[in-house]
Design a protein around this motif. Structure first.
Motif, PDB file in Angstrom:
ATOM      1  N   ARG A 199       0.835  -1.209   0.000  1.00  0.00           N
ATOM      2  CA  ARG A 199       0.000   0.000   0.000  1.00  0.00           C
ATOM      3  C   ARG A 199       0.869   1.258   0.000  1.00  0.00           C
ATOM      4  O   ARG A 199       0.605   2.216  -0.731  1.00  0.00           O
ATOM      5  N   ALA A 216       2.576   1.760  -3.495  1.00  0.00           N
ATOM      6  CA  ALA A 216       1.689   1.478  -4.625  1.00  0.00           C
ATOM      7  C   ALA A 216       2.066   2.245  -5.876  1.00  0.00           C
ATOM      8  O   ALA A 216       1.817   1.793  -7.003  1.00  0.00           O
ATOM      9  N   GLY A 257       4.790  -1.747  -5.221  1.00  0.00           N
ATOM     10  CA  GLY A 257       3.552  -2.300  -4.667  1.00  0.00           C
ATOM     11  C   GLY A 257       3.009  -3.436  -5.508  1.00  0.00           C
ATOM     12  O   GLY A 257       2.519  -4.441  -4.980  1.00  0.00           O
TER      13      GLY A 257
END
Length: 494
Positions: A142, A145, A164
């Motif tokens: 996350r 990303a 990510g």
């Protein structure tokens, strides 16, 4: 011929029986005590033993537990193994009644039950570490990303993606491995107690009650299989092996990415060792430790599985104490990998400067140029591919980044398509930008932000399901322990 020898032969005692005894002390004595107490409860509840006899045996079991310093025991050969030592203690206290506890059972069903009890404890611990790693990878994915990296195929720069996106690929495998491990743990969830030697018993035993008191999901049905089928061992170690075979590949990527020549992964000082002679060196040796520990773990799993190869489908020592104890080292080395890798991945970062340099040097966005020509110029992909390839060769020969290759592109387009392109330089630069490459790959499983966030939501749901399954087993064990303690305590209540 008269045989005047006495058991055990001193060499057999020292090479086999004494090490096995030490293994029971270390790994199994507590499980044997739980089996003894649960079996006694079941014998009374089924009427096989009277309440009076049961109360006396319960008191004796408590006294033995209180009086015995298990860690201080030394194997002498007076009793064949720890089981017979406990039975001898019962008989010393109760006379012949001390042998009544063994009614309707065998060391066979006891052994496989306590082996399962120990394996499920270790396997659940490893699963918890694996899920913790999965959570760390998901969190890092996350956070990264939109962090660009170069993806490699066949050891060569291939296309841009994001860190990510890469981590989510690894996460998918981790979650599949966790699901396989979860299924293997379920293979430990059925209790052999009541199988006795191999055919159950003529006494009216309650196998379901034994399973319940020991925290199992139920009895393992076929009594022959309780003793002979060791797929609970081979299945578990096969699942464990795959975790570390697969993680080893990710770890090897970390070694490649952090090399001086590639350099897209930065390993912080806390995870770098220096050279004793070369002051310029930054050696990310935790990678090497993870790699070899992963391989050692896989090898230890192979050792256990291969020991079962070509053994008879019956009761045998090949699946028992020696092998069981040897296999436990896999959980130790494997756990070290999982713990270190979670910290390593969380701590590392991507060097944007090295990523950009490698992208420029290798024309990794050239595929999107070909795709753009198909969409916007109406070319076939093969013709677009040829134009893109000619453009890439030209800019690489000049050591120039692709974004500065518009003139080479126009020349290649005119030569191969027979007319000038509609695409202008500004559009060309957009088409070959790595950010464009990633953003346009918004299909399921792609690196574009929306696609990646959707995938992460699915992974989070899968991870929550695996956590819930693990917690359900933990709760069942805890509640079973309480039931056993209460039932055993009630045997001597007046």
């Amino acid at each position: 011929m008269t045989d005047t020898s006495k058991f055990p032969d001193p060499v057999y005692r020292d090479t086999v029986l004494a090490p096995l005894f030490e293994g029971v002390k270390t790994h199994f004595a507590g499980h044997m005590d739980a089996i003894n107490r649960a079996h006694l409860v079941m014998l009374l509840e089924t009427g096989i033993l009277s309440p009076e006899d049961g109360a006396r045996i319960a008191d004796a079991l408590r006294a033995i537990a209180d009086d015995t310093d298990i860690a201080a025991l030394t194997y002498t050969g007076e009793h064949e193994d720890y089981f017979f030592l406990v039975e001898a203690e019962l008989r010393d206290r109760l006379g012949d009644l001390g042998g009544a506890l063994h009614t309707a059972r065998s060391r066979n069903d006891m052994d496989h039950t306590l082996f399962k009890m120990e394996l499920r404890r270790r396997a659940e611990g490893l699963q918890n570490q694996l899920l913790t790693l999965a959570e760390a990878v998901a969190a890092k994915a996350r956070a990264e990303a939109e962090t660009l990296i170069v993806a490699y195929t066949h050891g060569q720069p291939a296309q841009p993606t994001t860190f990510g996106h890469y981590l989510c690929a690894a996460l998918e495998v981790i979650l599949r491995d966790a699901a396989r491990l979860d299924a293997a743990i379920d293979g430990l969830e059925h209790c052999p107690m009541g199988a006795a030697a191999i055919t159950t018993s003529g006494f009216p035993i309650d196998r379901a009650r034994m399973a319940d008191l020991l925290g199992f999901d139920g009895p393992l049905v076929n009594s022959y299989g309780c003793i002979a089928s060791v797929d609970y061992v081979t299945g578990l170690y096969s699942a464990v092996k795959l975790v570390f075979v697969h993680l080893g590949r990710v770890i090897q990527d970390m070694a490649f990415w952090s090399s001086f020549e590639v350099g897209q992964l930065y390993v912080p000082n806390s995870l770098v060792q220096i050279s004793s002679i070369m002051p310029q060196k930054r050696n990310p040796v935790p990678i090497e430790h993870m790699r070899h520990l992963a391989s050692v773990t896989a090898g230890r799993c192979d050792m256990v599985v291969n020991t079962m190869h070509n053994t008879p489908f019956t009761d045998m020592n090949d699946s028992e104490g020696e092998v069981q104890q040897a296999g436990y080292a896999a959980f130790g080395s494997g756990g070290r990998v999982l713990e270190l890798l979670a910290t390593f991945l969380s701590s590392c970062s991507i060097r944007a400067d090295r990523v950009a340099a490698n992208m420029d040097a290798a024309c990794v966005t050239i595929t999107e140029l070909a795709d753009t020509l198909v969409r916007d110029e109406g070319l076939s992909f093969r013709q677009a591919h040829e134009i893109a390839a000619a453009t890439a060769r030209a800019v690489i020969a000049r050591h120039a980044p692709l974004r500065e290759g518009f003139s080479a592109f126009r020349e290649a387009f005119a030569d191969l398509a027979g007319h000038a392109p509609d695409l202008e330089e500004a559009g060309f630069r957009i088409a070959v930008a790595p950010e464009t490459f990633v953003a346009r790959r918004n299909r399921t499983g792609g690196p574009a932000p929306a696609a990646l966030q959707s995938a992460l939501a699915d992974y989070t749901e899968t991870l929550a399901g695996l956590r819930a399954a693990a917690q359900s087993r933990t709760t069942r064990r805890r509640e079973a322990t309480t039931r056993l303690d209460d039932a055993f305590a009630a045997l001597t209540e007046t």
